[in-house]
Write a protein that holds these residues in place. Structure first.
Motif, PDB file in Angstrom:
ATOM      1  N   GLN A 144       0.825  -1.205   0.000  1.00  0.00           N
ATOM      2  CA  GLN A 144       0.000   0.000   0.000  1.00  0.00           C
ATOM      3  C   GLN A 144       0.862   1.259   0.000  1.00  0.00           C
ATOM      4  O   GLN A 144       0.485   2.279  -0.576  1.00  0.00           O
ATOM      5  N   ALA A 148       1.369   4.106  -3.295  1.00  0.00           N
ATOM      6  CA  ALA A 148       1.400   5.564  -3.190  1.00  0.00           C
ATOM      7  C   ALA A 148       2.663   6.126  -3.827  1.00  0.00           C
ATOM      8  O   ALA A 148       2.627   7.135  -4.535  1.00  0.00           O
ATOM      9  N   ARG A 161      -0.984  10.787   4.632  1.00  0.00           N
ATOM     10  CA  ARG A 161      -2.236  10.298   4.047  1.00  0.00           C
ATOM     11  C   ARG A 161      -2.323   8.764   4.023  1.00  0.00           C
ATOM     12  O   ARG A 161      -3.406   8.212   3.909  1.00  0.00           O
ATOM     13  N   VAL A 162      -1.160   8.098   4.047  1.00  0.00           N
ATOM     14  CA  VAL A 162      -1.184   6.643   3.893  1.00  0.00           C
ATOM     15  C   VAL A 162      -0.586   5.927   5.111  1.00  0.00           C
ATOM     16  O   VAL A 162      -1.289   5.202   5.817  1.00  0.00           O
ATOM     17  N   PRO A 165      -2.277   6.936   8.886  1.00  0.00           N
ATOM     18  CA  PRO A 165      -3.619   6.384   9.133  1.00  0.00           C
ATOM     19  C   PRO A 165      -3.646   4.855   9.126  1.00  0.00           C
ATOM     20  O   PRO A 165      -4.396   4.247   9.889  1.00  0.00           O
ATOM     21  N   LEU A 166      -2.810   4.241   8.287  1.00  0.00           N
ATOM     22  CA  LEU A 166      -2.818   2.781   8.221  1.00  0.00           C
ATOM     23  C   LEU A 166      -2.201   2.152   9.464  1.00  0.00           C
ATOM     24  O   LEU A 166      -2.608   1.084   9.909  1.00  0.00           O
TER      25      LEU A 166
END
Lengths: 249, 259
Positions: A144, A148, A161-162, A165-166
């Motif tokens: 993931q 990006a 953004r990645v 939050p993940l």
């Protein structure tokens, strides 16, 4: 029998009197202490997460020097008891700063208990948070992050953004633990005379000799704080786990 | 499939020259050169370990080449002597023009399908949100996933996830598409729906480089086929020639083993 009941009733009455908010009750002092404890815990936890985020990215993506420095930081801070660290910062560091100031002809300064408490506990929290967040970031599926990167997302945006939050759903159980540790570690600041909940309780108990009443009351306040934050973290975790199927069975 | 405009030469979209890549002592690519012009569908086939995925990943620098030259459009990627990219901004810009589709889909699990599609257009390319949403909805309709716009990826089948991932790549309006074994992680009955989407893209003249194990499909959609073996191009040419009359013994063996 009647006599004991009478004494008990009188005890209960005086107990509520002692806990009243206005004098002669000490309730207001306890609540002020609780407020100070929450302030320190929030400050230390926030500072800790800030240090921990930088520390985790530093440990994962930093150069050899950064990684070595962070290894020393997390090892030393997690090895030395918080109480010792508090005494070192509050007395030894204050003393060193003042010696230096005097040598250059300035006046002594008094470090505020609140600032010192946040600084010390924040540094301690930061060391633990570094490890919690490092593990959480490593548990983010690499694909993931790669997706990006493959779409040309710049590193800062990608982290915000990645990656962050993940990793949050992995990190929240550990962070909730750290927050609870932070609320209780504030009690250690009683040793330097800062008016947080434990210190206020000690004063009230010492002045009235009603040790049982006040320490039970303080215990209840810590418990309420911990139950309240448990509820909040559960909600945060549900939000962070959005999009993940639940495990059943 | 032949190019719709026959013999008119198209401008180059992607060119690789003398690409080398080593992982430690292991040399995976030993000097690969390849050109894809606008509208070309280049299929890259080869056994496992032949370097085909590594070659694809070097094009957008997900892997750092050890040596060689990569040209996207008419822009040469600036590389340091060790092959690492010299200009991060340039890499980011070029990556935005190449839509990559992975074997494992790699949709962001914390965002819905629609959010996955508009993430980079809105936050990186600066497309107004409403415009990005409209574009995303068009693409989702095209890949047959309009009903799944507000679903999280984990609740979709592999085939649906891969179609969404293709739509996500298309939503950036890329110059070319890079497919890295897009059907290898799928259950056999789901392969067809993904191939149908890719076939559709090939038919509209989209430039793509497709690393695949689906020989029948490669033969059907490719304008050019490349057979990689041990980090070198063993044979290349139009699909009829490669699949119909393979010259090299290794390609003959390979085609027999996957038949």
């Amino acid at each position: 029998m009647a006599v004991t009941a009478l004494v008990g009733a009188a005890g209960a009455a005086s107990m509520f009197e002692l806990l009243q908010l206005s004098p002669p009750g000490w309730g207001a002092n306890l609540l002020r202490g609780l407020w100070n404890s929450i302030l320190i815990a929030c400050g230390a936890f926030g500072l800790g997460i800030g240090i921990g985020t930088l520390g985790a990215f530093g440990k994962l993506y930093g150069g050899p020097v950064v990684r070595d420095l962070l290894a020393v930081y997390t090892t030393v801070v997690r090895a030395v008891p918080e109480l010792v660290l508090i005494l070192i910062l509050y007395y030894a560091v204050t003393d060193a700063v003042n010696q230096t100031l005097l040598a250059f002809g300035y006046d002594r300064i008094q470090i505020s208990g609140l600032a010192a408490g946040i600084a010390v506990l924040g540094v301690v929290q930061g060391a633990y948070a570094t490890e919690v967040l490092r593990g959480a970031i490593q548990a983010v599926p690499a694909g993931q992050i790669e997706a990006a990167r493959a779409m040309g997302m710049p590193p800062g945006l990608l982290a915000r953004r990645v990656t962050l939050p993940l990793m949050l759903s992995n990190a929240l159980p550990g962070l909730a633990n750290l927050w609870l540790v932070a609320t209780k570690d504030t009690a250690l600041l009683a040793v330097v005379g800062f008016g947080e909940l434990t210190q206020e309780t000690r004063q009230a108990a010492g002045a009235t000799k009603a040790y049982f009443t006040f320490f039970m009351a303080a215990g209840m306040l810590y418990l309420i704080l911990s139950i309240g934050s448990g509820w909040l973290f559960a909600r945060l975790e549900r939000r962070a786990r959005r999009g993940q199927p639940e495990l059943h069975g | 499939m032949t190019r719709p405009d026959g013999d008119v030469p198209q401008p180059e979209a992607i060119r690789i020259e003398g690409l080398h890549k080593s992982f430690g002592q292991l040399e995976v690519l030993k000097g690969v050169s390849l050109t894809a012009c606008e509208g070309d569908v280049v299929a890259v086939i080869g056994g496992s370990g032949s370097g085909k995925s590594t070659m694809l990943r070097c094009i957008n620098f997900l892997e750092t080449p050890s040596a060689g030259k990569i040209v996207i459009g008419n822009e040469t990627v600036a590389m340091r002597p060790d092959g690492s990219p010299a200009d991060r901004k340039q890499i980011e810009r070029l990556r935005q023009s190449l839509g990559m589709v992975f074997q494992q889909f790699n949709l962001w699990s914390h965002r819905t399908i629609l959010e996955n599609l508009i993430e980079v257009p809105v936050h990186v390319l600066g497309v107004p949100r409403a415009e990005a949403v409209a574009r995303a909805e068009r693409l989702l309709a095209r890949v047959g996933l309009s009903a799944k716009a507000d679903t999280y990826p984990a609740f979709l089948s592999g085939g649906q996830q891969q179609r969404a991932a293709i739509a996500r790549a298309l939503c950036m309006e890329p110059r070319a598409m890079l497919f890295d074994e897009p059907t290898s992680a799928l259950d056999p009955e789901l392969v067809g729906e993904v191939l149908a989407v890719i076939r559709d893209l090939a038919a509209e003249g989209r430039t793509m480089i497709l690393v695949t194990h689906e020989m029948k499909f490669a033969r059907e959609v490719a304008s050019h086929v490349v057979f990689l073996h041990n980090g070198l191009i063993e044979e290349e040419g139009p699909p009829e020639q490669l699949f119909g009359a393979p010259r090299s013994e290794r390609l003959q063996q390979f085609l027999k083993s996957v038949a």
